[in-house]
Scaffold this active site. Structure first.
Site, PDB file in Angstrom:
ATOM      1  N   ASP A 242       0.859  -1.181   0.000  1.00 40.19           N
ATOM      2  CA  ASP A 242       0.000   0.000   0.000  1.00 40.19           C
ATOM      3  C   ASP A 242       0.902   1.241   0.000  1.00 40.19           C
ATOM      4  O   ASP A 242       2.123   1.146   0.153  1.00 40.19           O
ATOM      5  CB  ASP A 242      -0.969  -0.010   1.191  1.00 40.19           C
ATOM      6  CG  ASP A 242      -2.159   0.923   0.941  1.00 40.19           C
ATOM      7  OD1 ASP A 242      -2.102   1.729  -0.004  1.00 40.19           O
ATOM      8  OD2 ASP A 242      -3.145   0.855   1.694  1.00 40.19           O
TER       9      ASP A 242
HETATM   10  C1  BGC Z   1      -5.062   3.309   0.249  1.00 36.88           C
HETATM   11  C2  BGC Z   1      -5.241   2.264  -0.840  1.00 36.88           C
HETATM   12  C3  BGC Z   1      -5.167   2.900  -2.208  1.00 36.88           C
HETATM   13  C4  BGC Z   1      -3.824   3.614  -2.338  1.00 36.88           C
HETATM   14  C5  BGC Z   1      -3.582   4.219  -3.700  1.00 36.88           C
HETATM   15  C6  BGC Z   1      -3.842   4.183  -0.013  1.00 36.88           C
HETATM   16  O1  BGC Z   1      -3.848   5.281   0.840  1.00 36.88           O
HETATM   17  O2  BGC Z   1      -4.950   2.669   1.499  1.00 36.88           O
HETATM   18  O3  BGC Z   1      -6.466   1.603  -0.658  1.00 36.88           O
HETATM   19  O4  BGC Z   1      -5.323   1.934  -3.201  1.00 36.88           O
HETATM   20  O5  BGC Z   1      -3.772   4.638  -1.346  1.00 36.88           O
HETATM   21  O6  BGC Z   1      -4.404   5.275  -3.972  1.00 36.88           O
END
Ligand code: BGC
Length: 761
Positions: A283
């Site tokens: 993530d």
């Molecule tokens: C979130 C993810 C997301 C990623 C990219 C993160 O802050 O937890 O779910 O896919 O950002 O945007």
């Protein structure tokens, strides 16, 4: 003669089958050979570069990224969402030594250009066809913008309404979420990932992000293995079985080890037990966050832990780019690990068809839409249809709904005319100015048959903490400068002129989002005051709720005559809500998450264990598992939702009272529409293993069927129960069924059920 033909058919079948299998083996060989040859040619630096997943932004300005891509220093890009931008970046690859194409990803979570209901709303439809349709349209719209991949579906089971990201998931039930996971993975990925209209699904967040302690985002998870595998893992496993190409790690720690460095999760469970052979991405910033988790002392240690644990790609913090070379040189990260991670990235690109055509989805300039926000690119009819299927009628005293399209209607509330809020969070590519508000939907439906009056009535909240939070990054909910009293006075004056008051209340979209954890589950103060003032007018009061989590609605249940849970219904939300309010669509949604009476009951979920002293309604005294200061149980249970008609379910007819381990039994009920309107309902099947080697849930969803019935019509609904539905993870974590008596329940929600028993021999 027939026999000869049959023999011929059999022979032909035998000849055809191996050919098909051979073709697949050939394709796999070709892929392996291609990747092997490419890996051979790559330097260590080039391999490391493939593991870099970055977003254009302040940390990575476009010019810097362009220079990096030319040097072959980027593996994949996210958050670039237009064909010209994507092509520009992909063009730079031609300057690099090996010309390995980039892939482009984005959070396409509940629609792309067209916003569908938020995931919790989609789940409320219990309509797999509709949910699949939303996923397919999302794939069509996203791939038409040049995207190859979506960071979706989010299939974290949660029992935490305080958690803002409950809005992004499909609720508290592992079975329902698993069925939706399968449908969405297949909808995004289509028949082949090499198809220009397919995008790869990245399911997330592995694992158990939804169990975050206290509902506080990014927080700890500490859980027994039995509960984990029984109640939280099934959707992830279902996504793997459905062929999802990639997975994203969780920002949270599980039993002390963060998801991104958790080799037990990523290697033992995901790859070895479940046979996953796709890509693992971290993530956002999760690698460097290992330092704050306190499991890595510095970026080098964080990198070493993550890649060795099985996190192939590093999202946005560039830890791998800066640290991996030295770790490799010192032997702390072996070549086999680096190669395996790089191979997973290359295989992903191969599967997406990008080696054959890097512009497979971005296309050529001549085919670009003249206006990427053009109306013609939206799927409004489907958005409206899917949105109205996702709404849950919570209360309808004296059939105040459906409303007549005549007379005077007051549409009041801070969310009544908010285009920003109705589309919901994570909808960056959907434009608020293309969204239909409730005020507009209702006004259009009334036409010139009646009069619609409107007042805002209140701000979303008078609490400076909440006001600041929802407008922290950009002003999404501008504050009305009038005093709360002035706003309420205006609303009351308007309500007094109306025959019926529709108040559109709930949460700002930003309140049910990443990091949008709440300690209260109530409608914010300012709106509570508004509702009380509207109730005091004595006019029939209908609440339309826009929100992204179960709320505590005990007070509103007393105040309102009717309540419709509309979630954040998306681009066509206002039309869909009007369809339901006026009866052009008979509501059919059912709650995918329990609504508590008060936040103090949380976690409150339907599939709990019994305890040695369960609550007994006939004895409200001491020594049972209960809160003495609130009425027992939920406000609205899992699976609950009303209709404008009434359905009746017959007693269960079992084909047998015993089930042998290889056999099946049929459980049948007859469902009748007792009212005078056509309608749909969801027939739900639950099981309970009454006595087992470890304590089991009081009920678990094991099947459901959404059916449509005309007035007076009845239909037999049959569920097939085989041994798989009876299996569970025992103390040794074996997935097996134990002989004994099972309770079977069939009904229209988790409480309103018919029941019977059968024995597994
Ligand atoms: C979130 C993810 C997301 C990623 C990219 C993160 O802050 O937890 O779910 O896919 O950002 O945007």
């Amino acid at each position: 003669m027939i026999k000869t033909l049959w023999m011929f058919g059999l022979l032909a079948g035998l000849l055809v089958q191996p050919t098909f299998a051979d073709e697949r083996a050939d394709a796999q060989d070709r892929q392996d050979r291609f990747i092997d040859e490419l890996l051979e040619k790559m330097t260590v630096d080039e391999k490391i570069s493939q593991l870099r997943l970055v977003s254009v932004g302040p940390e990575h300005p476009k010019e810097t990224l362009i220079a990096d891509i030319r040097q072959g220093k980027v593996g994949g890009i996210f958050n670039t969402v237009t064909r010209p931008d994507i092509r520009l970046l992909q063009d730079q690859v031609k300057e690099s030594r090996l010309k390995i194409p980039l892939f482009f990803a984005y959070d396409v979570t509940h629609g792309h250009r067209t916003a569908f209901p938020i995931s919790l709303g989609l789940a409320s439809s219990w309509d797999l066809e509709a949910i699949g349709r939303s996923g397919r349209i999302s794939a069509l719209e996203a791939s038409a913008d040049g995207l190859d991949m979506t960071f979706s579906p989010m299939i974290d089971v949660t029992r935490e309404p305080r958690w803002g990201r409950a809005s992004e998931g499909f609720g508290e039930d592992p079975y329902l979420t698993a069925r939706i996971a399968e449908v969405l993975v297949k909808a995004y990925q289509g028949d082949s990932l090499r198809d220009p209209h397919s995008i790869m699904a990245v399911f997330k967040h592995f694992a158990l992000y939804g169990a975050t302690e206290g509902g506080r985002d990014y927080n700890t998870v500490d859980m027994s293995a039995q509960r984990m595998f029984q109640d939280y893992m099934p959707p992830y496993k279902a996504a793997v079985d459905a062929g999802a190409g990639a997975v994203m790690t969780s920002l949270s720690a599980l039993n002390g080890m963060p998801g991104t460095a958790n080799s037990w999760l990523l290697r033992d469970v995901l790859r070895q037990q479940w046979g996953f052979d796709g890509l693992v991405v971290s993530d956002h910033g999760a690698v460097l966050e290992l330092m704050r988790h306190g499991v890595a002392a510095d970026p080098a240690a964080a990198t070493q832990m993550s890649i060795n644990a099985g996190t192939d790609m590093n999202m946005n913090d560039d830890a791998y780019l800066h640290e991996l070379k030295a770790l490799f040189d010192s032997g702390k990260v072996p070549m086999a690990v680096l190669d395996a991670a790089c191979r997973n990235v290359l295989v992903t690109k191969y599967r997406l068809g990008l080696f054959d055509d890097p512009y497979l989805r971005a296309g050529v300039v001549a085919d670009d839409p003249a206006d990427r926000n053009a109306e013609s690119r939206l799927h409004r009819a489907d958005a409206r249809d899917i949105a109205r299927r996702s709404m849950v009628l919570l209360k309808n005293a004296d059939s105040v709904l459906p409303l007549k399209k005549s007379g005077t209607l007051a549409v009041i509330g801070p969310l009544a005319d908010s285009q920003n809020d109705i589309i919901g969070s994570w909808s960056a590519a959907s434009l608020p100015n293309q969204a239909v508000t409730v005020l507009r939907g209702v006004t259009e439906a009334m036409g010139d048959r009646g009069r619609v009056l409107h007042a805002k009535g209140s701000n979303l909240s008078n609490d400076p903490l909440i006001q600041q939070f929802i407008n922290a990054y950009e002003v999404v909910s501008p504050l009305d400068p009038r005093s709360p009293e002035q706003m309420i006075d205006e609303a009351v004056a308007i309500a007094r002129q109306a025959d019926v008051v529709v108040a559109v209340v709930g949460e700002a979209r930003g309140m049910a989002d990443e990091s949008g954890s709440r300690a209260s589950l109530q409608i914010p103060d300012a709106q509570q005051a508004l509702i009380a003032a509207l109730e005091a007018t004595g006019k029939p009061l209908v609440l339309v709720l826009l929100n992204g989590r179960p709320l505590a609605l005990g007070k509103e249940h007393e105040q309102a005559d009717a309540m419709l849970e509309a979630w954040f219904p998306g681009t066509e939300g206002g039309h869909a809500i009007a369809d339901v309010l006026f009866g052009d669509y008979n509501p059919s949604g059912k709650l995918p998450m329990t609504f508590p009476r008060t936040v103090g009951q949380v976690p409150l979920y339907y599939n709990h264990l019994n305890s040695g002293r369960p609550f007994r309604p006939e004895n409200r005294g001491k020594y049972t598992s209960n809160y003495f200061d609130v009425e027992h149980g939920p406000m609205y249970p899992f699976g609950y939702g009303l209709s404008y008609t009434d359905f009746e379910v017959s007693p269960i007819r079992l084909s047998s009272k015993t089930l042998s381990s290889g056999g099946r039994i049929e459980a049948q009920v007859t469902v009748r529409n007792m009212g005078s309107r056509a309608g749909e309902t969801v027939v739900q099947l639950y099981l309970q293993d009454k006595v087992a080697s470890i304590s089991r849930s009081v009920q678990e969803l094991k099947g459901f069927r959404k059916i449509a019935l005309q007035p007076g019509e009845s239909r037999d609904v049959t569920f097939d129960v085989g041994i798989d539905a009876l299996k569970f993870f025992n103390a040794a974590l074996d997935f097996q069924a134990e002989p004994g008596v099972f309770k079977i329940m069939v009904g229209l929600d988790s409480v309103d059920v018919r029941s019977d028993e059968f024995t597994l021999e």
